[in-house]
Design a protein around this motif. Structure first.
Motif, PDB file in Angstrom:
ATOM      1  N   MET A 185    -101.506  29.993  26.149  1.00 41.36           N
ATOM      2  CA  MET A 185    -101.207  30.334  27.541  1.00 41.36           C
ATOM      3  C   MET A 185    -100.236  29.317  28.131  1.00 41.36           C
ATOM      4  O   MET A 185    -100.397  28.116  27.963  1.00 41.36           O
ATOM      5  CB  MET A 185    -102.506  30.341  28.360  1.00 41.36           C
ATOM      6  CG  MET A 185    -102.320  30.697  29.823  1.00 41.36           C
ATOM      7  SD  MET A 185    -103.878  30.627  30.731  1.00 41.36           S
ATOM      8  CE  MET A 185    -103.327  31.219  32.338  1.00 41.36           C
ATOM      9  N   ARG A 186     -99.238  29.824  28.828  1.00 40.85           N
ATOM     10  CA  ARG A 186     -98.271  28.975  29.527  1.00 40.85           C
ATOM     11  C   ARG A 186     -98.575  28.968  31.016  1.00 40.85           C
ATOM     12  O   ARG A 186     -98.884  30.019  31.594  1.00 40.85           O
ATOM     13  CB  ARG A 186     -96.862  29.541  29.373  1.00 40.85           C
ATOM     14  CG  ARG A 186     -96.089  29.136  28.160  1.00 40.85           C
ATOM     15  CD  ARG A 186     -94.739  29.830  28.203  1.00 40.85           C
ATOM     16  NE  ARG A 186     -93.826  29.330  27.204  1.00 40.85           N
ATOM     17  CZ  ARG A 186     -92.610  29.830  26.985  1.00 40.85           C
ATOM     18  NH1 ARG A 186     -92.192  30.857  27.706  1.00 40.85           N
ATOM     19  NH2 ARG A 186     -91.835  29.308  26.060  1.00 40.85           N
ATOM     20  N   VAL A 187     -98.460  27.798  31.653  1.00 46.49           N
ATOM     21  CA  VAL A 187     -98.600  27.753  33.108  1.00 46.49           C
ATOM     22  C   VAL A 187     -97.448  26.949  33.709  1.00 46.49           C
ATOM     23  O   VAL A 187     -96.942  26.006  33.092  1.00 46.49           O
ATOM     24  CB  VAL A 187     -99.951  27.155  33.570  1.00 46.49           C
ATOM     25  CG1 VAL A 187    -101.119  27.987  33.069  1.00 46.49           C
ATOM     26  CG2 VAL A 187    -100.086  25.708  33.127  1.00 46.49           C
ATOM     27  N   ILE A 188     -97.051  27.353  34.891  1.00 43.55           N
ATOM     28  CA  ILE A 188     -96.028  26.655  35.671  1.00 43.55           C
ATOM     29  C   ILE A 188     -96.722  26.020  36.862  1.00 43.55           C
ATOM     30  O   ILE A 188     -97.461  26.687  37.583  1.00 43.55           O
ATOM     31  CB  ILE A 188     -94.943  27.634  36.157  1.00 43.55           C
ATOM     32  CG1 ILE A 188     -94.229  28.290  34.976  1.00 43.55           C
ATOM     33  CG2 ILE A 188     -93.939  26.921  37.070  1.00 43.55           C
ATOM     34  CD1 ILE A 188     -93.357  29.476  35.373  1.00 43.55           C
ATOM     35  N   MET A 189     -96.493  24.736  37.075  1.00 45.43           N
ATOM     36  CA  MET A 189     -97.128  24.039  38.184  1.00 45.43           C
ATOM     37  C   MET A 189     -96.147  23.086  38.860  1.00 45.43           C
ATOM     38  O   MET A 189     -95.147  22.672  38.274  1.00 45.43           O
ATOM     39  CB  MET A 189     -98.343  23.236  37.708  1.00 45.43           C
ATOM     40  CG  MET A 189     -99.489  24.069  37.180  1.00 45.43           C
ATOM     41  SD  MET A 189    -100.999  23.091  36.939  1.00 45.43           S
ATOM     42  CE  MET A 189    -101.496  22.819  38.652  1.00 45.43           C
ATOM     43  N   SER A 190     -96.484  22.722  40.099  1.00 49.44           N
ATOM     44  CA  SER A 190     -95.748  21.692  40.813  1.00 49.44           C
ATOM     45  C   SER A 190     -96.770  20.787  41.502  1.00 49.44           C
ATOM     46  O   SER A 190     -97.970  20.862  41.219  1.00 49.44           O
ATOM     47  CB  SER A 190     -94.768  22.303  41.822  1.00 49.44           C
ATOM     48  OG  SER A 190     -93.897  21.314  42.326  1.00 49.44           O
ATOM     49  N   HIS A 191     -96.305  19.958  42.395  1.00 46.24           N
ATOM     50  CA  HIS A 191     -97.179  18.974  43.020  1.00 46.24           C
ATOM     51  C   HIS A 191     -98.053  19.596  44.104  1.00 46.24           C
ATOM     52  O   HIS A 191     -97.749  20.669  44.646  1.00 46.24           O
ATOM     53  CB  HIS A 191     -96.344  17.829  43.624  1.00 46.24           C
ATOM     54  CG  HIS A 191     -95.272  18.283  44.555  1.00 46.24           C
ATOM     55  ND1 HIS A 191     -95.515  18.644  45.858  1.00 46.24           N
ATOM     56  CD2 HIS A 191     -93.930  18.446  44.367  1.00 46.24           C
ATOM     57  CE1 HIS A 191     -94.383  18.989  46.445  1.00 46.24           C
ATOM     58  NE2 HIS A 191     -93.402  18.895  45.559  1.00 46.24           N
ATOM     59  N   VAL A 192     -99.150  18.910  44.419  1.00 43.28           N
ATOM     60  CA  VAL A 192     -99.990  19.330  45.534  1.00 43.28           C
ATOM     61  C   VAL A 192     -99.218  19.104  46.828  1.00 43.28           C
ATOM     62  O   VAL A 192     -98.179  18.450  46.845  1.00 43.28           O
ATOM     63  CB  VAL A 192    -101.323  18.558  45.556  1.00 43.28           C
ATOM     64  CG1 VAL A 192    -102.166  18.899  44.343  1.00 43.28           C
ATOM     65  CG2 VAL A 192    -101.084  17.049  45.633  1.00 43.28           C
ATOM     66  N   ASN A 193     -99.759  19.629  47.935  1.00 43.56           N
ATOM     67  CA  ASN A 193     -99.023  19.641  49.197  1.00 43.56           C
ATOM     68  C   ASN A 193     -97.672  20.332  48.982  1.00 43.56           C
ATOM     69  O   ASN A 193     -96.618  19.807  49.350  1.00 43.56           O
ATOM     70  CB  ASN A 193     -98.833  18.234  49.761  1.00 43.56           C
ATOM     71  CG  ASN A 193    -100.158  17.562  50.064  1.00 43.56           C
ATOM     72  OD1 ASN A 193    -101.089  18.207  50.540  1.00 43.56           O
ATOM     73  ND2 ASN A 193    -100.265  16.283  49.773  1.00 43.56           N
ATOM     74  N   THR A 194     -97.759  21.504  48.391  1.00 41.61           N
ATOM     75  CA  THR A 194     -96.580  22.266  47.979  1.00 41.61           C
ATOM     76  C   THR A 194     -95.606  22.462  49.129  1.00 41.61           C
ATOM     77  O   THR A 194     -95.956  22.999  50.178  1.00 41.61           O
ATOM     78  CB  THR A 194     -97.012  23.645  47.454  1.00 41.61           C
ATOM     79  OG1 THR A 194     -98.052  23.474  46.504  1.00 41.61           O
ATOM     80  CG2 THR A 194     -95.845  24.378  46.826  1.00 41.61           C
ATOM     81  N   ASP A 195     -94.365  22.013  48.941  1.00 34.15           N
ATOM     82  CA  ASP A 195     -93.316  22.264  49.921  1.00 34.15           C
ATOM     83  C   ASP A 195     -92.434  23.399  49.422  1.00 34.15           C
ATOM     84  O   ASP A 195     -92.692  23.995  48.373  1.00 34.15           O
ATOM     85  CB  ASP A 195     -92.500  20.989  50.192  1.00 34.15           C
ATOM     86  CG  ASP A 195     -91.886  20.393  48.924  1.00 34.15           C
ATOM     87  OD1 ASP A 195     -91.794  21.089  47.895  1.00 34.15           O
ATOM     88  OD2 ASP A 195     -91.487  19.212  48.972  1.00 34.15           O
ATOM     89  N   PHE A 196     -91.394  23.713  50.179  1.00 34.81           N
ATOM     90  CA  PHE A 196     -90.572  24.862  49.799  1.00 34.81           C
ATOM     91  C   PHE A 196     -89.806  24.625  48.500  1.00 34.81           C
ATOM     92  O   PHE A 196     -89.587  25.564  47.727  1.00 34.81           O
ATOM     93  CB  PHE A 196     -89.609  25.230  50.928  1.00 34.81           C
ATOM     94  CG  PHE A 196     -90.210  26.137  51.959  1.00 34.81           C
ATOM     95  CD1 PHE A 196     -90.737  27.371  51.603  1.00 34.81           C
ATOM     96  CD2 PHE A 196     -90.257  25.760  53.295  1.00 34.81           C
ATOM     97  CE1 PHE A 196     -91.296  28.222  52.548  1.00 34.81           C
ATOM     98  CE2 PHE A 196     -90.814  26.597  54.251  1.00 34.81           C
ATOM     99  CZ  PHE A 196     -91.339  27.834  53.886  1.00 34.81           C
ATOM    100  N   ASP A 197     -89.385  23.403  48.248  1.00 30.22           N
ATOM    101  CA  ASP A 197     -88.673  23.148  46.994  1.00 30.22           C
ATOM    102  C   ASP A 197     -89.605  23.383  45.813  1.00 30.22           C
ATOM    103  O   ASP A 197     -89.225  23.996  44.811  1.00 30.22           O
ATOM    104  CB  ASP A 197     -88.119  21.722  46.974  1.00 30.22           C
ATOM    105  CG  ASP A 197     -87.098  21.506  45.867  1.00 30.22           C
ATOM    106  OD1 ASP A 197     -86.490  22.500  45.401  1.00 30.22           O
ATOM    107  OD2 ASP A 197     -86.898  20.343  45.459  1.00 30.22           O
TER     108      ASP A 197
END
Length: 301
Positions: A1-13
Motif C-alpha cells: 500500500m502506498r500513502v501520501i502524507m504531509s505535515h500536521v497543521n496542514t496548510d494550503f501548500d
C-alpha cells in the motif's frame, strides 16, 4: 500500500502538494490528519467531497509499504501515523522545499529544492509527464503557491514559482477563489494576541537590521500564530519579528522576516524547530516564556 502524507497543521501548500502527488501516484491513498490550518478547514468544509482524502485513523499502517512525503521531510512532523509505520522494507519518497534539517528521514528517493512553494516542484513533475489538470486542481495548486510565496512577495520566491503560476493560469486557475481563501481575517481572540504582541515587543538593531522580539502569554491555545506574526511584521515595518508565545503549557516560537540577510534556522534548530530561512517556527515543551525570550534575545547575532 502506498500513502501520501504531509505535515500536521496542514496548510494550503501541504494540501495542494498531496493532491498534486496523487496525480503522479494515482494508486496511492492521500492521508490527512485532523489538524489543519483554519483557512484549510474552511476550504475543506466546502470542497472536501471533491477530494479523495483518507483520515489517518482509517489506514491499516501495517500494510503501508511506500510513504510519499510532500512539503515535509521529517517523520516527526506527520502525526501519530509515523509511530504506527513498520519500517521494515518501507520505501520513502520525499518532495520538499525546506532546507535540510538534522531530523530529516533517510529517503530512498528525494527532491529537495529551494523554491517558494513545495507545490511548484509537483507542478513541474506534472508538466514533465504531460498530465492534464482540471481548473479545480489548478485553483487548489494555486492556493498552495500563492499562500506559501505571499503572492510572490516573500524573499524565497523564485522564477520557477512564477512559471508554475503561469501554467496554472493556462489551465483555468480561479483567482476569485484564491483571493477568497487567502484573505486572512483575524477573529477577536487573535486580534487580542496581535495587540499584545505589538505592545509587548523589544526592539533590537543588529547590523543595521531592525528586529522585534514580541511576547504574549495566555492559558488557552489559539491558532493562527503564523498569520498574527506576519501581521506584526507588516504593521511595524520591521525587518524581522520573532514572536514568543506561551499557551497551554507550550512555548511557541514563530519567526518572520522580510530581509534575505536574516536566517532563522540556526536559532530554531536549537529548539527542534524548522521552516525556511525567513519563516519558521518551533513548539517547545520544557521551557518557560522567560527562558525562551532571554535565549532568543541573547542569540540574535
Amino acid at each position: 500500500m502506498r500513502v501520501i502524507m504531509s505535515h500536521v497543521n496542514t496548510d494550503f501548500d501541504a494540501l495542494a502538494c498531496m493532491i498534486a502527488a496523487k496525480k503522479l501516484y494515482p494508486d496511492a491513498a492521500v492521508v490527512i490528519t485532523d489538524k489543519q490550518a483554519v483557512a484549510v478547514k474552511q476550504y475543506l468544509a466546502i470542497y472536501r467531497y471533491k477530494l479523495d482524502l483518507v483520515p489517518s485513523h482509517q489506514i491499516d499502517w501495517s500494510q503501508v509499504k511506500e510513504l510519499i512525503l510532500v512539503d515535509v521531510a521529517s517523520l516527526a512532523k506527520i502525526g501519530d501515523g509515523a509511530n504506527r509505520l513498520s519500517r521494515d522494507n518501507l520505501r520513502i519518497t520525499v518532495i520538499d522545499h525546506h532546507p535540510p534539517q538534522p531530523g530529516n528521514v533517510r529517503a530512498d528517493e528525494e527532491t529537495i529544492e529551494p523554491v517558494g512553494a513545495a507545490v511548484t516542484l509537483l507542478i513541474e513533475k506534472i508538466q514533465e509527464r504531460g498530465l492534464p489538470i482540471t481548473p479545480f486542481e489548478a485553483t487548489l495548486f494555486g492556493l498552495g503557491l500563492y499562500s506559501d510565496t505571499g503572492y510572490f512577495s516573500y524573499a524565497a520566491t523564485t522564477p520557477r514559482d512564477l512559471r508554475a503560476a503561469s501554467f496554472l493560469m493556462e489551465n483555468g486557475m480561479n483567482l476569485d477563489i484564491i483571493r477568497r481563501f487567502s484573505e486572512e481575517v483575524l477573529h477577536d481572540q487573535q486580534k487580542g494576541i496581535l495587540h499584545s504582541l505589538l505592545v509587548n515587543c523589544t526592539e533590537f538593531i543588529v547590523e543595521g537590521l531592525r528586529i522585534l522580539v514580541s511576547t504574549h502569554q495566555q492559558p488557552k491555545f489559539e491558532g493562527g500564530l503564523a498569520t498574527i506574526t506576519r501581521k506584526v511584521l507588516e504593521t511595524t515595518g520591521a525587518d524581522a519579528v520573532i514572536a514568543v508565545v506561551e499557551m497551554q503549557k507550550h512555548v511557541y516560537l514563530v519567526c518572520r522576516a522580510r530581509s534575505n540577510r536574516i536566517h532563522f534556522q540556526p536559532l530554531l534548530a536549537e529548539w527542534g524547530g524548522g521552516g525556511h530561512p525567513q519563516a519558521g517556527s518551533a513548539s517547545i515543551k520544557n521551557a518557560t516564556l522567560t527562558q525562551v525570550f532571554e535565549h532568543v534575545c541573547a542569540n540574535l547575532e
